[in-house]
Design a protein around this motif. Structure first.
Motif, PDB file in Angstrom:
ATOM      1  N   ARG A 102     -20.817  11.294 -22.571  1.00 11.47           N
ATOM      2  CA  ARG A 102     -20.494   9.923 -22.164  1.00 11.47           C
ATOM      3  C   ARG A 102     -20.080   9.123 -23.389  1.00 11.47           C
ATOM      4  O   ARG A 102     -20.885   8.902 -24.296  1.00 11.47           O
ATOM      5  CB  ARG A 102     -21.697   9.222 -21.533  1.00 11.47           C
ATOM      6  CG  ARG A 102     -21.977   9.568 -20.122  1.00 11.47           C
ATOM      7  CD  ARG A 102     -20.955   8.989 -19.148  1.00 11.47           C
ATOM      8  NE  ARG A 102     -21.145   9.583 -17.842  1.00 11.47           N
ATOM      9  CZ  ARG A 102     -20.628  10.728 -17.440  1.00 11.47           C
ATOM     10  NH1 ARG A 102     -19.854  11.424 -18.234  1.00 11.47           N
ATOM     11  NH2 ARG A 102     -20.859  11.189 -16.238  1.00 11.47           N
ATOM     12  N   LEU A 103     -18.844   8.683 -23.398  1.00 12.19           N
ATOM     13  CA  LEU A 103     -18.353   7.823 -24.463  1.00 12.19           C
ATOM     14  C   LEU A 103     -18.490   6.379 -24.011  1.00 12.19           C
ATOM     15  O   LEU A 103     -18.115   6.040 -22.891  1.00 12.19           O
ATOM     16  CB  LEU A 103     -16.884   8.149 -24.766  1.00 12.19           C
ATOM     17  CG  LEU A 103     -16.230   7.341 -25.886  1.00 12.19           C
ATOM     18  CD1 LEU A 103     -16.906   7.611 -27.224  1.00 12.19           C
ATOM     19  CD2 LEU A 103     -14.744   7.664 -25.961  1.00 12.19           C
ATOM     20  N   LYS A 104     -19.045   5.531 -24.875  1.00 15.41           N
ATOM     21  CA  LYS A 104     -19.210   4.116 -24.560  1.00 15.41           C
ATOM     22  C   LYS A 104     -18.714   3.282 -25.737  1.00 15.41           C
ATOM     23  O   LYS A 104     -18.902   3.660 -26.888  1.00 15.41           O
ATOM     24  CB  LYS A 104     -20.678   3.787 -24.289  1.00 15.41           C
ATOM     25  CG  LYS A 104     -21.243   4.485 -23.053  1.00 15.41           C
ATOM     26  CD  LYS A 104     -22.655   4.054 -22.770  1.00 15.41           C
ATOM     27  CE  LYS A 104     -22.656   2.631 -22.245  1.00 15.41           C
ATOM     28  NZ  LYS A 104     -23.988   2.155 -21.887  1.00 15.41           N
ATOM     29  N   ALA A 105     -18.096   2.138 -25.422  1.00 11.26           N
ATOM     30  CA  ALA A 105     -17.564   1.259 -26.468  1.00 11.26           C
ATOM     31  C   ALA A 105     -18.662   0.403 -27.085  1.00 11.26           C
ATOM     32  O   ALA A 105     -18.508  -0.126 -28.179  1.00 11.26           O
ATOM     33  CB  ALA A 105     -16.461   0.376 -25.891  1.00 11.26           C
ATOM     34  N   SER A 106     -19.781   0.251 -26.391  1.00 10.89           N
ATOM     35  CA  SER A 106     -20.916  -0.528 -26.893  1.00 10.89           C
ATOM     36  C   SER A 106     -22.091  -0.263 -25.962  1.00 10.89           C
ATOM     37  O   SER A 106     -21.973   0.500 -25.011  1.00 10.89           O
ATOM     38  CB  SER A 106     -20.585  -2.024 -26.927  1.00 10.89           C
ATOM     39  OG  SER A 106     -20.362  -2.492 -25.609  1.00 10.89           O
ATOM     40  N   THR A 124     -25.409  -5.585 -34.549  1.00 10.11           N
ATOM     41  CA  THR A 124     -24.615  -5.615 -33.322  1.00 10.11           C
ATOM     42  C   THR A 124     -24.782  -4.318 -32.532  1.00 10.11           C
ATOM     43  O   THR A 124     -25.118  -3.281 -33.099  1.00 10.11           O
ATOM     44  CB  THR A 124     -23.113  -5.827 -33.633  1.00 10.11           C
ATOM     45  OG1 THR A 124     -22.384  -5.914 -32.396  1.00 10.11           O
ATOM     46  CG2 THR A 124     -22.543  -4.695 -34.470  1.00 10.11           C
ATOM     47  N   GLN A 125     -24.521  -4.420 -31.218  1.00 10.43           N
ATOM     48  CA  GLN A 125     -24.448  -3.237 -30.349  1.00 10.43           C
ATOM     49  C   GLN A 125     -22.992  -2.845 -30.117  1.00 10.43           C
ATOM     50  O   GLN A 125     -22.706  -1.884 -29.406  1.00 10.43           O
ATOM     51  CB  GLN A 125     -25.069  -3.538 -28.982  1.00 10.43           C
ATOM     52  CG  GLN A 125     -26.525  -3.887 -28.994  1.00 10.43           C
ATOM     53  CD  GLN A 125     -27.055  -4.175 -27.595  1.00 10.43           C
ATOM     54  OE1 GLN A 125     -26.343  -4.132 -26.598  1.00 10.43           O
ATOM     55  NE2 GLN A 125     -28.338  -4.479 -27.511  1.00 10.43           N
ATOM     56  N   GLN A 126     -22.081  -3.599 -30.692  1.00 10.59           N
ATOM     57  CA  GLN A 126     -20.653  -3.425 -30.429  1.00 10.59           C
ATOM     58  C   GLN A 126     -20.043  -2.348 -31.322  1.00 10.59           C
ATOM     59  O   GLN A 126     -19.221  -2.640 -32.182  1.00 10.59           O
ATOM     60  CB  GLN A 126     -19.911  -4.755 -30.615  1.00 10.59           C
ATOM     61  CG  GLN A 126     -20.449  -5.886 -29.754  1.00 10.59           C
ATOM     62  CD  GLN A 126     -20.294  -5.617 -28.265  1.00 10.59           C
ATOM     63  OE1 GLN A 126     -19.257  -5.168 -27.814  1.00 10.59           O
ATOM     64  NE2 GLN A 126     -21.350  -5.877 -27.510  1.00 10.59           N
ATOM     65  N   TYR A 127     -20.459  -1.115 -31.107  1.00  9.68           N
ATOM     66  CA  TYR A 127     -19.822   0.015 -31.789  1.00  9.68           C
ATOM     67  C   TYR A 127     -19.805   1.181 -30.817  1.00  9.68           C
ATOM     68  O   TYR A 127     -20.620   1.250 -29.885  1.00  9.68           O
ATOM     69  CB  TYR A 127     -20.551   0.374 -33.093  1.00  9.68           C
ATOM     70  CG  TYR A 127     -21.980   0.814 -32.906  1.00  9.68           C
ATOM     71  CD1 TYR A 127     -22.286   2.148 -32.678  1.00  9.68           C
ATOM     72  CD2 TYR A 127     -23.012  -0.108 -32.924  1.00  9.68           C
ATOM     73  CE1 TYR A 127     -23.594   2.558 -32.476  1.00  9.68           C
ATOM     74  CE2 TYR A 127     -24.317   0.291 -32.723  1.00  9.68           C
ATOM     75  CZ  TYR A 127     -24.596   1.622 -32.498  1.00  9.68           C
ATOM     76  OH  TYR A 127     -25.891   2.012 -32.289  1.00  9.68           O
ATOM     77  N   CYS A 128     -18.859   2.080 -31.008  1.00 14.78           N
ATOM     78  CA  CYS A 128     -18.671   3.197 -30.079  1.00 14.78           C
ATOM     79  C   CYS A 128     -19.706   4.277 -30.329  1.00 14.78           C
ATOM     80  O   CYS A 128     -20.077   4.543 -31.466  1.00 14.78           O
ATOM     81  CB  CYS A 128     -17.270   3.772 -30.235  1.00 14.78           C
ATOM     82  SG  CYS A 128     -15.976   2.554 -29.918  1.00 14.78           S
TER      83      CYS A 128
END
Length: 189
Positions: A102-106, A124-128
């Motif tokens: 599962r790939l997620k952007a954040s 931040t949680q904003q990383y892949c």
């Protein structure tokens, strides 16, 4: 030149080889082998470099131990001046069946100490992140033993082709970005 940092999470040391918690290392090792590159023991981790169609790709296996992975990630992002949108962290995931990718952007760290530390250090949680399922076939209270347990031959038959797919996901992430790659690979079972 565009630069990307691909981080595989795991723990250094022979006792951790082939354990479920080292699945991120296993993916990066397979990618390095397929790219015919080797790791150097550098600051905060083992580092290998390659390029894909003119884009510089830095592979990092932190030597900080899982729970302090954020220090290694921050150091190499700063050293190489890599934007957070070009960071991909590969991590084992108990919540997914063995071999599920599962790939997620954040997103949240979902209780994973390595992701939690990266989130804390980067702020931040904003990383892949690419989550690799390790299953959860353990009895209550046995999570640590499961995660630090070694894969058996039957599990490796399931996991090995998925590791190859994870290497394709890394290439796609570098060449086509996270949105295209999620749309392409998250649909596959």
């Amino acid at each position: 030149m565009d630069k990307y940092l691909i981080v595989g999470l795991g723990n250094v040391g022979d006792e951790y080889d082939m354990t479920r918690h080292n699945t991120g290392f296993m993916v990066l090792d397979a990618f390095a082998k397929a790219s015919n590159i080797v790791y150097d023991d550098r600051r905060y981790g083992f580092v290998a470099e390659t390029s894909i169609k003119g884009r510089k790709v830095i592979l990092l296996k932190p030597s900080t131990y899982m729970n302090l992975s954020g220090n290694a990630v921050r150091y190499w992002m700063n050293k190489e001046n890599i934007d957070i949108t070009r960071l991909l962290v590969i991590v084992d995931d108990l919540a997914l069946p063995l071999g599920t990718l599962r790939l997620k952007a954040s997103g949240s760290n979902a209780g994973h100490n390595g992701l939690g530390n990266i989130q804390s250090v980067l702020g931040t949680q904003q990383y892949c992140r690419l989550r690799v399922g390790i299953g959860n076939e353990f009895q209550r209270g046995m999570q640590i033993q499961w995660v630090l347990g070694k894969y058996n031959d039957e599990e490796m038959k399931v996991l090995t082709p998925k590791i190859e797919t994870a290497c394709e996901i890394i290439k796609s992430f570098v060449l086509s970005g996270v949105d295209f790659t999620m749309n392409t690979f998250n649909k596959k079972r």
